[in-house]
Design an enzyme around this catalytic site. Structure first.
Site: not given
Ligand code: IVH
Length: 676
Positions: A34, A38, A83-84, A121, A123, A125, A144, A232, A295, A319, A413, A416, A431, A437
Site C-alpha cells: 500500500d 501511495d 431484461s431477462l 454466468e 447473476k 445482484d 439502466r 458480462y 446465454k 432465479k 412514541c 414516552c 422520537c 424518552c
Molecule cells: S445479461 C438482455 N448477465 O440481471 C439482458 N444480466 O434482467 C442482458 N444481471 O438487468 C442481461 N448478472 O442487471 C446479464 N451475468 C449477467 C447478469 C445480468 C446480473 C442483471 C442485469 C439485468 C438483469 C436481468
C-alpha cells in the site's frame, strides 16, 4: 524537468499505477505494498499539480473523486437495455432448451442436446451499467433507467477501481460493454458496523446500497464506498469473435473484470449441473448473486432467435429460490433505538424457516408497510435472504379477511408518547424526546459508559436500568452525582460492587477529550469523527464557537455531522448536561501529552498489529499509530506497510507477511519511528 520530460514521467507513472490497480482490484493479486502504491500516486498527483495542462481525464489520480454532480444527465441508450425472463425450476430450464432448439430448427437432431453451446454466468445482484469506450478510453457510463434512457453517472463510475479508464491490447475502436455494479459483502458489513456505532439504522442489503451510492452527488463519497463491477456483455461493431464466451475472454485481456466462474457448457445437462453447484456454493462467494444467467454462445444463433418485446429469446435467468414461509401477522409493534429511530417490527405466528423458528421480522419503515399494504391479521410471506433478519416480502391477499383494517403508522412514541417526527429526506420516523424518552436515555447512558467511550464497565445495562427506574439517573451528568449510599439499597448491589462502581466513575474523569466527545452521544458523531474533531479543535469551547462552515472544514465532517453538532448544542438541556460534566471534572480539552504526541510521521502507512506486547497494550499501539497519521488494519494484504509483531503471533500471519514482503517490526521499532 522540462514539459516533455514531465509528460513522459506522468505517462510512465500512470501506466504503472493502472497496472497495480488492475492487479489489486481485478486480479486480486497485489504485487506492491500500500505504501509503495501511495508513493507512486502521490508522485503523480504532485507532477499533475505542477503541470496542470498534462492532467488527463484517464489519469488514475482521477479515481479519488471529488467532482460533485448536481443533476445526472439523462442519456438515450444506443441499444435498449432489456431484461431477462425468469425461470425457477429444472422444468422451466428444460422448456427453455426445447424452445431454443425449436427456434433453431434442431428438434429432429438426435444429438441436439450436445449441440447448443450455452454460456453460464452468475447473476450478480447489483445495478446494471453500460460503459462506452472510444479508442480505448471510457467516455460514458449510463445506468439502466427505464431501459430506453438512463442517467449519465460517468464521474461516479470512474471511482470504481475495477473499471478500466483506459484499455490495453487489441480492442475495437468504439463499443459498449455492459455489466453489474455491486458491493461486496465485507465493505457492506463494515458500513453497517460503523452505522451501528453511531446509532444509525442499518442499510438493508448490498444491492440497495450500491444503487443508492451510484446516485450520490459527491463522487468522493462514492470512491470511499468500495464498489466493484463485473462485465458480462459486449455491443457494437467490430466485436472480434463470433461467440459470446470468446468475446468475454477478449474483454478480460483488455483489462475488464470478467467473473472467473463464467463457464461454457455443452447442452442443458451441463447447465443444470452448474445451477445445482451454485445453489449451495453461492453462500461462500464474497458478493451476493440471485441466480444464474444462461446465454446461447453463438451470436448467429442469438440473432436467429431474436427478441420478444421485453427480453431476448436466446437467454434466460434462473432465479434461486429464497426460502419462504407463510404465516399470520399477529401485531405490529415499534422499537425505539438509542438515537430515537423508530423501527416497526412484525410479530408473527411462529413459523419454521431455514432451520430456525421465526417469530419476528423487520418492517423497516412506514413506506415499506404502505407499499406492501400489510395489515394486522393478514397472512404474509416471510423470506430469509442474504440478510440475517427475515423480511416480509408480500401479503397473501387470497387469505385476507376483508375486516382487516389498513394499518395506521404510529404517530406517537410507544415509550414516552411524544409525537413522532420524520425528516423530509429520511425514511425513518424519530422520537424527538431525546432527553426524557426512557430507551433513548438508557441507550445514551449505555453508550456513554461503553468500552470505547468512558469505559465504566462497573456500570452495566441492568444497573443503569435499575438506577433509571429508581429516579437516580435521568441523564449522563447524573452519573457523576451518584453516592455509594444511594447504590447500596439497590437489588443485587453489594458493598464491593458499589465501591467498584464509584471508583470506575472516578477513573473515567481521566478519559481523554476525544473519547468524551464520542461518549456524549451527538448523533452521527462516531469514534473516528470524534477523534478528528477533537484533534482539530483541541477543546470544547472552540468546538462550540464554530459555525457550520467552519465545522465543514474539518476532515470527516460533512453536512450531516456539522448540522448535528450545531443542533445538539443548541438544545439547552444538552448545554446544561455539558456544563455539569465540565464541573464534574471530565476532560474537555486535549491533554498536553496528547498534543505533543500528535503528528504525521506515519502518514500514508498502514499497520497490522498481531501478538502480545510488553510495553504497550494493543489499544495503546493503535492509538499511537493513529495519532501520528498512520492507519490500522485487521488483515495483511499487499497494502500493508508494516506488521507490528509481538509475542505468540499466529504463524499464518507471519507466513503471509513474509510472502508479500511486508516489513515486520517490534514495538521498540515503532517507538524509534516516532522519535525520529
Ligand atoms: S445479461 C438482455 N448477465 O440481471 C439482458 N444480466 O434482467 C442482458 N444481471 O438487468 C442481461 N448478472 O442487471 C446479464 N451475468 C449477467 C447478469 C445480468 C446480473 C442483471 C442485469 C439485468 C438483469 C436481468
Amino acid at each position: 524537468m522540462n514539459q516533455s520530460e514531465a509528460e513522459k514521467k506522468i505517462e510512465n507513472l500512470s501506466k504503472k499505477i493502472d497496472e497495480h490497480n488492475h492487479n489489486y482490484y481485478v486480479l486480486d493479486k497485489p504485487v506492491i505494498s500500500d505504501f509503495e502504491f501511495d508513493k507512486l500516486l502521490e508522485e503523480l498527483i504532485a507532477l499533475e499539480k505542477e503541470y496542470p495542462a498534462l492532467l488527463l481525464p484517464t489519469s488514475p489520480s482521477q479515481r479519488v473523486g471529488g467532482t460533485i454532480t448536481k443533476e445526472f444527465k439523462s442519456v438515450k441508450h444506443r441499444y435498449p437495455m432489456l431484461s431477462l425472463s425468469n425461470s425457477y425450476s429444472k422444468e422451466d430450464m428444460l422448456d427453455f432448451d426445447r424452445s431454443v432448439k425449436k427456434g433453431l430448427n434442431m428438434e429432429n437432431d438426435l444429438f441436439a442436446s450436445k449441440d447448443v453451446e450455452y454460456v453460464c454466468e452468475l447473476k450478480f445482484d447489483g445495478l446494471s451499467i453500460g460503459l462506452t469506450y472510444e479508442n480505448g478510453i471510457l467516455t460514458q457510463a449510463v445506468t439502466r433507467g427505464d431501459g430506453v434512457q438512463g442517467d449519465d453517472v460517468t464521474t461516479n463510475v470512474k471511482t470504481i477501481k475495477s473499471v478500466p479508464l483506459k484499455l490495453k491490447g487489441n480492442y475495437p475502436p468504439d463499443f459498449e460493454i455492459r455489466g453489474e455494479i455491486f458491493m461486496n459483502k465485507k465493505p457492506f458489513e463494515q458500513i453497517n458496523k460503523e452505522r451501528e456505532e453511531i446509532g444509525e439504522a442499518p442499510l438493508a442489503n448490498p444491492r440497495n446500497t450500491a444503487s443508492g451510492t451510484m446516485k450520490m452527488q459527491d463522487s468522493a463519497v462514492v470512491a470511499s464506498r468500495k464498489l466493484d463491477c463485473f462485465l458480462y456483455s459486449l455491443l457494437g461493431d467490430g466485436i472480434p469473435h463470433a461467440g459470446h464466451y470468446e468475446n468475454l475472454m477478449a474483454a478480460k485481456s483488455w483489462g475488464f473484470k470478467i467473473s472467473e466462474h463464467t463457464r461454457l457448457c455443452y447442452g442443458i445437462n451441463e447447465v443444470l449441473e452448474f445451477i445445482d453447484h451454485w445453489d449451495h456454493a453461492r453462500l461462500d462467494l464474497p458478493f451476493e448473486i440471485d441466480g444464474i444467467v444462461i446465454k446461447i454462445n453463438d451470436y448467429k444463433k442469438q440473432q436467429q432467435l431474436g427478441f420478444t418485446a421485453k427480453s431476448p429469446r436466446w437467454a434466460i435467468a434462473y432465479k434461486f429460490k429464497a426460502e419462504q414461509a407463510c404465516t399470520k401477522l399477529l401485531d405490529i409493534t415499534y422499537q425505539v433505538g438509542r438515537t430515537g429511530a423508530i423501527t416497526p417490527v412484525a410479530n408473527l405466528d411462529p413459523v419454521q424457516l431455514g432451520g430456525t423458528v421465526v417469530k419476528r421480522a423487520s418492517l423497516h419503515n412506514a413506506d415499506i408497510i404502505e407499499k406492501l399494504d400489510v395489515r394486522i391479521n393478514d397472512y404474509v410471506f416471510v423470506e430469509k435472504g442474504g440478510e440475517i433478519i427475515p423480511k416480509i416480502t408480500s401479503v397473501n391477499f387470497e387469505k385476507r379477511d376483508p375486516k382487516n383494517a389498513k394499518h395506521l403508522y404510529a404517530f406517537e412514541c410507544p415509550e414516552c408518547h411524544a409525537k413522532l417526527v420524520r425528516k423530509e429526506s429520511e425514511a425513518q420516523h424519530y422520537c424527538p424526546n431525546e432527553n426524557y424518552c426512557p430507551p433513548q436515555v438508557k441507550g445514551k447512558m449505555e453508550h456513554f459508559v461503553s468500552r470505547k467511550a468512558m469505559n465504566i464497565d462497573s456500570l452495566g445495562g441492568e444497573t443503569i436500568s435499575q438506577l433509571f427506574d429508581a429516579g437516580l439517573l435521568k441523564n449522563i451528568a447524573d452519573i457523576y452525582d451518584l453516592k455509594k449510599e444511594q447504590l447500596l439499597p439497590l437489588e443485587r448491589m453489594a458493598e464491593k460492587s458499589a465501591q467498584n462502581l464509584i471508583e470506575g466513575i472516578e477513573q473515567s474523569k481521566t478519559i481523554p477529550f476525544e473519547r468524551v466527545l464520542f461518549a456524549i452521544g451527538i448523533r452521527h458523531v462516531g469514534e473516528t469523527s470524534a477523534k478528528k474533531i477533537a484533534r482539530k479543535v483541541k477543546d470544547i469551547d472552540t468546538l462550540l464557537s464554530l459555525t457550520k462552515e467552519q465545522l465543514l472544514e474539518i476532515d470527516e465532517v460533512g453536512e450531516t455531522i456539522a448540522e448535528s453538532i450545531i443542533t445538539h448544542f443548541a438544545n439547552p438541556q444538552n448545554k446544561e448536561i455539558l456544563t455539569r460534566l465540565q464541573k464534574a471534572g471530565l476532560q474537555f480539552s486535549l491533554s498536553e501529552e496528547a498534543m505533543a504526541k500528535t503528528g504525521d510521521k506515519l502518514a500514508g502507512l498502514t499497520f497490522v498489529i498481531s501478538g502480545v506486547f510488553t510495553k504497550y497494550s494493543r489499544d495503546q499501539l493503535k492509538e499511537m499509530i493513529e495519532q501520528n497519521g498512520g492507519k490500522n488494519s485487521g488483515s495483511i494484504s499487499g497494502k500493508t506497510s508494516y506488521l507490528l509483531a509481538g509475542d505468540n503471533m499466529g504463524p499464518e500471519k507471519l507466513k503471509k507477511a513474509e510472502k508479500l514482503g511486508v516489513k515486520i517490526i517490534s514495538e521498540d521499532n515503532l517507538e524509534k519511528m516516532l522519535e525520529n
